[in-house]
Structure formats: structure tokens, C-alpha cells
Design an enzyme around this catalytic site. Structure first.
Site, mmCIF file in Angstrom:
data_model
loop_
_atom_site.group_PDB
_atom_site.id
_atom_site.type_symbol
_atom_site.label_atom_id
_atom_site.label_comp_id
_atom_site.label_asym_id
_atom_site.label_seq_id
_atom_site.Cartn_x
_atom_site.Cartn_y
_atom_site.Cartn_z
ATOM 1 N N GLU A 97 0.843 -1.216 0.000
ATOM 2 C CA GLU A 97 0.000 0.000 0.000
ATOM 3 C C GLU A 97 0.873 1.259 0.000
ATOM 4 O OE1 GLU A 97 -3.255 0.015 -0.377
ATOM 5 O OE2 GLU A 97 -3.837 -2.021 0.180
ATOM 6 N N LYS B 166 -3.019 10.578 2.236
ATOM 7 C CA LYS B 166 -4.378 10.040 2.274
ATOM 8 C C LYS B 166 -5.339 11.070 2.855
ATOM 9 C CE LYS B 166 -7.439 6.288 3.052
ATOM 10 N NZ LYS B 166 -7.695 4.918 3.415
ATOM 11 N N GLU C 250 -15.756 9.233 -1.969
ATOM 12 C CA GLU C 250 -15.309 8.592 -3.210
ATOM 13 C C GLU C 250 -16.226 8.900 -4.392
ATOM 14 O OE1 GLU C 250 -13.287 4.803 -2.612
ATOM 15 O OE2 GLU C 250 -13.896 4.224 -4.621
ATOM 16 N N ASN D 112 -7.463 3.106 -5.200
ATOM 17 C CA ASN D 112 -7.686 1.702 -5.572
ATOM 18 C C ASN D 112 -6.681 1.215 -6.610
ATOM 19 O OD1 ASN D 112 -9.966 1.647 -3.926
ATOM 20 N ND2 ASN D 112 -11.186 2.613 -5.538
ATOM 21 N N HIS E 107 -7.623 -7.643 -6.355
ATOM 22 C CA HIS E 107 -8.726 -8.383 -5.720
ATOM 23 C C HIS E 107 -9.061 -9.627 -6.530
ATOM 24 C CE1 HIS E 107 -10.319 -4.659 -3.362
ATOM 25 N NE2 HIS E 107 -9.476 -5.365 -2.647
#
Ligand code: GLY
Length: 348
Positions: free
Chosen positions: A171, A214, A224, A232, A239
Site C-alpha cells: 500500500e 491520504k 469517493e 484503488n 482483488h
């Protein structure tokens, strides 16, 4: 020494404090929620900071509406009121569920995040996304509910397994690629001090930078509607890989592979230079994360899994793609054939 970041959201603004020993700043909580793993290490400390403690069995499989209902029942049994405060002590699963319980108990009470994993420190504890999984998909039930405070104690990293550290690093790389070339370049220095021989002071400033970036994105687009979706990056492919591996790939490994596939897609489209896509791949490998898919999933299955992701709108796959290190954009309606080529190009 501690570092501070403010998430600017008007009367819901809150501070994130980062540093060694920061958890001692926690005020007495009315209900502290943690999981069985974290409780083994920090349960006795948690009891000094809370009137009562609720422990759920560790694991993503327990990130369910039932566990949230159990947290709410524990809150009611311990007579929490609208003025009470819940605290999440744990990783992303704990933060997401405690936040969701706080969002719905008595129609919403305050909560504090004390993240114990690197991933939660740099991503999930900040920004107010709370959710649980259902058999139809991950995080499909949830709410936006911002914490009142986030306390990031880097001492927790000392008991975190390297595999979990790497999850967080995926991340952090993502944040560098989409938002900050300086952060990316910082990660390229002395990778062992982030992995096998961690330098916790170095981690403090990296975590602070991730939280700052962030916080800016969340302040600009809390729910969002647009910009926040760039967080993302790597996740739509990632995912799908996680799902197809039956979750033998960790989230961090999925995101690392997802960034590699998205990088290949962007380079093939000519919107990102091949050199920068390679630079990304080298950093991912240097931090011990995978860059090649060991299993050659059928590309049709990958596309179906990507379409099943909750971010895919009306049967179309939108991709976050870098245009340079430090900047990314959302590209709508990605072509299935090009997605297939990007996935095939990362087969081992
Ligand atoms: N983890 C992505 C977000 O908070 O928006």
C-alpha cells in the site's frame, strides 16, 4: 518524538498521531474491540485503557455482520450511551468492524482507531471507510464513519510478522506511485531497513507521509465521488488475483501483482513509460513482494472476477493507471483484450 497529521473535515476533523509509545495517549474507552491474536500480545495493556473489552476470533472470515451485531450487543450489555466511545485495537478487519459498529450503535457513536498492522496504519485506519463482508463479496455492507482520533504506535511493528509488514509496504508503494515521487524514491533506498532489519524511526516518517497524502485525498473527496478512487490503484486486478487464488495470496501480494498488471496495461497503452513501469517492478521485488503470477489464471476468469468487484460500474471495468510516478488517473471502460494481455504479461 511524535508526528501529527490532521484530516480536515470541518467539525469532523481529527488528528492522527504517529510515533513510538503513542498508544499511551489513548483516553479511557467505554468498549475496546480487538482480535484474539492482538489480545495475546496487548490484551493486558488494553485493559488499562478500557472499561470493557470485546475479543473476536482473528481472521477475515469473522469480518461479518454477526460479529458487528455481537460488538453492538457487548456495547448494550455494558450500557454504552450515545456519548460513549469505542476503540479499535487491531488491523484492518478490527478497524472496519469496530468503525461499522460505532456507525450504527444508537445511530452512531464516536470511535478511536489504534491500528496494529502496517497496512492499517497507512491505509484502512484513516478515512472513515467501515464495512463487513458477505458471501457475495468483500466490504459490501458498510458506512462512512470517521474516527475521532487515530493513534499510530510504531512499536506495534516490532511484533508484526514480515509477511504483514510486506502487506503494508504494497500500500505504501501504491501511495508513492499515485501521489508522490519523493515517497517512491525514499522506498528505493536501503530496502532491508524496511523489511528484514526494520528501522522504526524511518517507518515513522514514511507512515506520516502516507497519512498526510491520504488525508488530503479524503478531505477532497470523502465519499469517493471521484478522486478518492485513485487509492484503488492495483486493487481491481489485485482483488481478482486474491479471489482466484482462494486467498492464498495475501492482500499485499494481490495489490503488488495488481500494480504490475496495471503498469503493463498503462505502458502498453503508451500512457506510462516502460522505464517507469520497470522501476515500479524493481521496487516491488526489492521489498520482497511478487511481480509474477505463479498460476496462469484463465484471463476470462480474471475479467469475470474484476467485473464482480464492487468498484466495477454497470458491467464496465475502470482502471486507475499511472501516467508518471507520483500521478495516476482513472480510465473508464478498459478493454477486455488489453486486460488479458496485461495479465498474461505477468505470468511466471
Ligand atoms: N483504502 C482505500 C480508501 O480508503 O479509499
Amino acid at each position: 518524538m511524535s508526528e501529527k497529521v490532521i484530516v480536515e473535515l470541518g467539525d469532523r476533523s481529527y488528528e492522527i498521531l504517529i510515533g513510538s509509545g503513542i498508544r499511551e495517549l489513548a483516553k479511557q474507552s467505554d468498549l475496546l474491540v480487538t482480535d484474539s491474536n492482538v489480545d495475546k500480545y496487548y490484551g493486558s495493556w488494553a485493559e488499562t485503557k478500557a472499561n470493557c473489552k470485546y475479543i473476536f476470533p482473528a481472521g477475515e472470515e469473522n469480518k461479518s455482520i454477526q460479529t458487528v451485531a455481537d460488538i453492538c450487543r457487548a456495547a448494550a450489555q455494558n450500557r454504552l450511551s450515545r456519548k460513549s466511545v469505542m476503540t479499535a485495537l487491531g488491523g484492518g478487519v478490527c478497524g472496519d468492524m469496530t468503525g461499522f459498529a460505532a456507525a450504527i450503535y444508537m445511530r452512531g457513536i464516536d470511535f478511536v482507531q489504534i491500528p496494529t498492522t502496517l497496512l492499517a496504519m497507512v491505509d484502512s485506519s484513516v478515512g472513515g471507510k467501515t464495512a463487513v463482508d458477505i458471501p457475495e463479496g468483500k466490504n459490501l455492507i458498510g458506512a462512512f464513519h470517521q474516527p475521532r482520533r487515530v493513534l499510530i504506535d510504531t512499536d506495534f511493528l516490532k511484533t508484526l510478522p514480515l509477511k504483514e509488514i510486506r502487506c503494508g509496504l504494497a500500500e505504501i508503494i501504491k501511495t508513492g506511485v499515485i501521489l508522490d515521487e519523493n515517497l517512491f524514491a525514499e522506498l528505493e533506498k536501503a530496502p532491508e531497513t524496511l523489511t528484514t532489519a526494520p528501522d522504526y524511526a524511518r517507518y515513522s516518517s514514511i507512515i506520516r507521509r502516507c497519512c498526510e497524502l491520504k488525508a488530503q485525498v479524503v478531505a477532497a473527496d470523502e465519499k469517493e465521488g471521484g478522486l478518492r478512487a485513485i487509492l484503488n490503484y492495483g486493487h481491481t486486478f489485485g482483488h481478482a488475483f486474491e479471489l482466484l487464488s482462494n486467498f492464498t495470496l495475501s492482500h499485499g501480494e494481490g495489490v503488488a501483482l495488481g500494480m504490475c498488471a496495471a503498469g503493463e496495461y498503462a505502458a502498453a497503452e503508451g500512457i506510462w513509460s516502460k522505464q517507469e513501469a520497470l522501476r515500479q517492478k524493481k521496487l516491488i521485488a526489492a521489498l520482497g513482494l511478487p511481480t509474477r503470477l505463479d498460476t496462469a489464471y484463465k484471463t476470462g476468469d480474471v475479467i469475470q472476477a474484476m467485473l464482480g468487484d464492487k468498484k466495477s460500474a454497470s458491467g464496465k471495468i475502470n482502471l486507475v493507471l499511472p501516467t508518471r510516478i507520483g500521478h495516476a488517473e482513472i480510465f473508464k471502460d478498459a478493454a477486455a483484450g488489453k486486460i488479458a494481455l496485461a495479465v498474461e504479461s505477468i505470468y511466471a
